[in-house]
Design a protein around this motif. Structure first.
Motif, PDB file in Angstrom:
ATOM      1  N   GLY A  90       0.904  -1.315   0.022  1.00 43.28           N
ATOM      2  CA  GLY A  90      -0.074   0.041  -0.139  1.00 43.28           C
ATOM      3  C   GLY A  90       0.826   1.405  -0.059  1.00 43.28           C
ATOM      4  O   GLY A  90       0.473   2.219  -0.093  1.00 43.28           O
ATOM      5  N   GLN A  91       2.064   1.190   0.344  1.00 47.87           N
ATOM      6  CA  GLN A  91       3.132   2.180   0.013  1.00 47.87           C
ATOM      7  C   GLN A  91       3.763   2.557  -1.185  1.00 47.87           C
ATOM      8  O   GLN A  91       4.442   3.296  -1.144  1.00 47.87           O
ATOM      9  N   ILE A  92       3.344   1.787  -2.048  1.00 46.77           N
ATOM     10  CA  ILE A  92       3.949   1.632  -3.569  1.00 46.77           C
ATOM     11  C   ILE A  92       2.693   1.951  -4.398  1.00 46.77           C
ATOM     12  O   ILE A  92       1.839   1.168  -4.501  1.00 46.77           O
ATOM     13  N   ALA A  93       2.695   3.297  -4.882  1.00 44.32           N
ATOM     14  CA  ALA A  93       1.567   3.643  -6.064  1.00 44.32           C
ATOM     15  C   ALA A  93       1.988   3.247  -7.210  1.00 44.32           C
ATOM     16  O   ALA A  93       3.048   3.534  -7.925  1.00 44.32           O
ATOM     17  N   GLN A  94       1.141   2.703  -8.153  1.00 43.41           N
ATOM     18  CA  GLN A  94       1.735   2.778  -9.594  1.00 43.41           C
ATOM     19  C   GLN A  94       1.178   3.779 -10.385  1.00 43.41           C
ATOM     20  O   GLN A  94       0.190   4.474 -10.167  1.00 43.41           O
ATOM     21  N   PRO A  95       2.165   4.024 -11.448  1.00 40.48           N
ATOM     22  CA  PRO A  95       1.589   5.273 -12.228  1.00 40.48           C
ATOM     23  C   PRO A  95       0.533   5.246 -12.981  1.00 40.48           C
ATOM     24  O   PRO A  95      -0.073   6.137 -13.287  1.00 40.48           O
ATOM     25  N   ASP A  96      -0.058   3.966 -13.209  1.00 39.92           N
ATOM     26  CA  ASP A  96      -1.465   4.076 -14.015  1.00 39.92           C
ATOM     27  C   ASP A  96      -2.493   3.693 -12.969  1.00 39.92           C
ATOM     28  O   ASP A  96      -3.477   3.437 -13.573  1.00 39.92           O
ATOM     29  N   GLY A  97      -2.320   3.659 -11.542  1.00 40.00           N
ATOM     30  CA  GLY A  97      -3.313   3.679 -11.050  1.00 40.00           C
ATOM     31  C   GLY A  97      -3.645   2.366 -10.385  1.00 40.00           C
ATOM     32  O   GLY A  97      -4.634   1.870  -9.588  1.00 40.00           O
ATOM     33  N   SER A  98      -3.153   1.308 -11.181  1.00 43.76           N
ATOM     34  CA  SER A  98      -3.493  -0.186 -11.103  1.00 43.76           C
ATOM     35  C   SER A  98      -3.124  -0.261  -9.404  1.00 43.76           C
ATOM     36  O   SER A  98      -2.162   0.076  -9.007  1.00 43.76           O
ATOM     37  N   PRO A  99      -3.744  -1.476  -9.050  1.00 38.93           N
ATOM     38  CA  PRO A  99      -3.083  -2.174  -7.461  1.00 38.93           C
ATOM     39  C   PRO A  99      -1.588  -2.759  -7.631  1.00 38.93           C
ATOM     40  O   PRO A  99      -1.508  -3.323  -8.605  1.00 38.93           O
ATOM     41  N   THR A 100      -0.872  -2.420  -6.572  1.00 36.85           N
ATOM     42  CA  THR A 100       0.475  -2.766  -6.648  1.00 36.85           C
ATOM     43  C   THR A 100       0.533  -4.163  -6.305  1.00 36.85           C
ATOM     44  O   THR A 100       1.383  -4.935  -6.812  1.00 36.85           O
ATOM     45  N   THR A 101      -0.449  -4.909  -5.674  1.00 38.33           N
ATOM     46  CA  THR A 101      -0.760  -6.321  -5.508  1.00 38.33           C
ATOM     47  C   THR A 101      -0.769  -6.997  -6.637  1.00 38.33           C
ATOM     48  O   THR A 101       0.025  -8.007  -6.618  1.00 38.33           O
ATOM     49  N   ALA A 102      -1.034  -6.204  -7.929  1.00 37.10           N
ATOM     50  CA  ALA A 102      -1.165  -7.192  -8.865  1.00 37.10           C
ATOM     51  C   ALA A 102       0.221  -7.532  -9.536  1.00 37.10           C
ATOM     52  O   ALA A 102       0.342  -8.266 -10.582  1.00 37.10           O
ATOM     53  N   LYS A 103       1.055  -6.360  -9.481  1.00 38.27           N
ATOM     54  CA  LYS A 103       2.220  -6.507 -10.158  1.00 38.27           C
ATOM     55  C   LYS A 103       3.413  -7.054  -9.054  1.00 38.27           C
ATOM     56  O   LYS A 103       4.648  -7.264  -9.548  1.00 38.27           O
ATOM     57  N   ALA A 104       3.173  -7.077  -7.904  1.00 37.48           N
ATOM     58  CA  ALA A 104       4.228  -7.463  -6.687  1.00 37.48           C
ATOM     59  C   ALA A 104       4.695  -9.147  -7.043  1.00 37.48           C
ATOM     60  O   ALA A 104       3.760  -9.735  -7.682  1.00 37.48           O
ATOM     61  N   VAL A 105       5.796  -9.337  -6.807  1.00 32.81           N
ATOM     62  CA  VAL A 105       6.254 -10.713  -6.638  1.00 32.81           C
ATOM     63  C   VAL A 105       6.280 -11.130  -5.455  1.00 32.81           C
ATOM     64  O   VAL A 105       7.219 -10.534  -4.678  1.00 32.81           O
ATOM     65  N   THR A 106       5.679 -12.131  -4.812  1.00 30.65           N
ATOM     66  CA  THR A 106       5.927 -12.720  -3.370  1.00 30.65           C
ATOM     67  C   THR A 106       6.701 -14.075  -3.733  1.00 30.65           C
ATOM     68  O   THR A 106       6.112 -14.967  -4.546  1.00 30.65           O
ATOM     69  N   LEU A 107       7.300 -14.484  -2.849  1.00 32.40           N
ATOM     70  CA  LEU A 107       8.240 -15.784  -2.669  1.00 32.40           C
ATOM     71  C   LEU A 107       7.959 -16.412  -1.108  1.00 32.40           C
ATOM     72  O   LEU A 107       8.334 -15.508  -0.306  1.00 32.40           O
ATOM     73  N   ILE A 108       7.527 -17.662  -1.011  1.00 27.86           N
ATOM     74  CA  ILE A 108       7.339 -18.171   0.208  1.00 27.86           C
ATOM     75  C   ILE A 108       8.389 -19.425   0.141  1.00 27.86           C
ATOM     76  O   ILE A 108       8.396 -20.207  -0.691  1.00 27.86           O
ATOM     77  N   ARG A 109       9.234 -19.562   1.234  1.00 28.82           N
ATOM     78  CA  ARG A 109      10.189 -20.578   1.204  1.00 28.82           C
ATOM     79  C   ARG A 109      10.435 -20.892   2.852  1.00 28.82           C
ATOM     80  O   ARG A 109      10.077 -19.926   3.482  1.00 28.82           O
ATOM     81  N   THR A 110      11.142 -21.808   2.911  1.00 28.25           N
ATOM     82  CA  THR A 110      11.774 -22.353   4.284  1.00 28.25           C
ATOM     83  C   THR A 110      13.220 -22.211   4.368  1.00 28.25           C
ATOM     84  O   THR A 110      14.009 -22.976   3.333  1.00 28.25           O
ATOM     85  N   VAL A 111      13.641 -21.669   5.289  1.00 27.36           N
ATOM     86  CA  VAL A 111      15.303 -21.492   5.565  1.00 27.36           C
ATOM     87  C   VAL A 111      15.535 -21.811   6.940  1.00 27.36           C
ATOM     88  O   VAL A 111      15.045 -21.124   7.758  1.00 27.36           O
ATOM     89  N   ASN A 112      16.350 -22.847   7.101  1.00 28.14           N
ATOM     90  CA  ASN A 112      16.959 -23.248   8.449  1.00 28.14           C
ATOM     91  C   ASN A 112      15.575 -23.431   9.359  1.00 28.14           C
ATOM     92  O   ASN A 112      15.879 -22.841  10.425  1.00 28.14           O
ATOM     93  N   GLY A 113      14.473 -24.054   8.913  1.00 29.52           N
ATOM     94  CA  GLY A 113      13.397 -24.144   9.754  1.00 29.52           C
ATOM     95  C   GLY A 113      12.407 -23.022   9.857  1.00 29.52           C
ATOM     96  O   GLY A 113      11.567 -23.176  10.720  1.00 29.52           O
ATOM     97  N   LEU A 114      12.774 -21.871   9.243  1.00 29.34           N
ATOM     98  CA  LEU A 114      11.784 -20.796   9.382  1.00 29.34           C
ATOM     99  C   LEU A 114      11.205 -20.537   8.227  1.00 29.34           C
ATOM    100  O   LEU A 114      11.694 -20.675   7.001  1.00 29.34           O
ATOM    101  N   LYS A 115      10.063 -19.835   8.343  1.00 24.57           N
ATOM    102  CA  LYS A 115       9.121 -19.566   7.137  1.00 24.57           C
ATOM    103  C   LYS A 115       9.617 -18.365   6.684  1.00 24.57           C
ATOM    104  O   LYS A 115       9.518 -17.194   7.739  1.00 24.57           O
ATOM    105  N   VAL A 116       9.932 -17.953   5.378  1.00 23.84           N
ATOM    106  CA  VAL A 116      10.178 -16.915   5.070  1.00 23.84           C
ATOM    107  C   VAL A 116       9.393 -16.245   3.861  1.00 23.84           C
ATOM    108  O   VAL A 116       9.292 -17.174   2.909  1.00 23.84           O
ATOM    109  N   THR A 117       8.920 -15.372   3.927  1.00 31.10           N
ATOM    110  CA  THR A 117       8.056 -14.743   2.881  1.00 31.10           C
ATOM    111  C   THR A 117       8.284 -13.318   2.205  1.00 31.10           C
ATOM    112  O   THR A 117       8.720 -12.600   3.218  1.00 31.10           O
TER     113      THR A 117
END
Length: 180
Positions: A90-117
């Motif tokens: 919500g702190q990142i605005a797109q120049p065309d007004g579209s939602p940033t959530t549609a353009k963001a890339v999210t990665l979920i993984r496990t590292v040394n037993g910890l969940k990292v998003t």
């Protein structure tokens, strides 16, 4: 939002060979150990909410440095992973007004037993309080969940600077270890 899942083995990093040796150093804060790129300067935290803060050196034609902050509010504190990611996006605005959530890339993984998003988004950064939005900026965020956590990582700055720091940021997240 595009989401990818990845499991990381005991080495803890899919990019461990990229930033090892002289390029990074192991450090710790608030019950978490991690690798930090050697070009990042640890600086005094701007507020008590910040467990650690680093200056990311400007790159290319950028005129400002970026910053990387570790937030830790105590075990089980600080809100949920998705709530924090949604707030950051919500702190990142797109120049065309579209939602940033549609353009963001999210990665979920496990590292040394910890969940990292982690999340990666670009646009105009509006999360600077009373300052004008910063166009052409980028945000890299990471939430590390596990005993003693969560820990919240947020890197922001001009797009070229954050692009230059991306491998180091991914190495940091791929190296996290909880210790008590």
């Amino acid at each position: 939002m595009r989401t990818m899942l990845l499991a990381v083995g005991l080495l803890g990093s899919v990019v461990a060979s990229v930033a090892t040796g002289a390029e990074s150093q192991r450090t710790e804060a608030t019950g978490l150990r991690f690798l930090v790129h050697s070009s990042w300067a640890r600086v005094p935290a701007a507020s008590e909410m910040r467990a650690a803060q680093f200056r990311l050196p400007k790159a290319g034609s950028d005129t400002e440095d970026g910053e990387l902050v570790l937030f830790h509010f105590g075990s089980g504190q600080g809100g949920g992973t998705q709530d924090n990611i949604d707030r950051w996006l919500g702190q990142i605005a797109q120049p065309d007004g579209s939602p940033t959530t549609a353009k963001a890339v999210t990665l979920i993984r496990t590292v040394n037993g910890l969940k990292v998003t982690s999340v990666d988004a670009s646009g105009s950064y509006t999360g600077m309080g009373d300052k004008a939005p910063r166009t052409g900026w980028r945000l890299l965020g990471g939430v590390v969940e596990g005993k003693g956590g969560p820990w919240f990582w947020k890197a922001v700055g001009p797009a070229t600077t954050i692009e230059a720091a991306k491998v180091g940021f991914e190495t940091l997240l791929g190296s996290v270890e909880a210790h008590q």
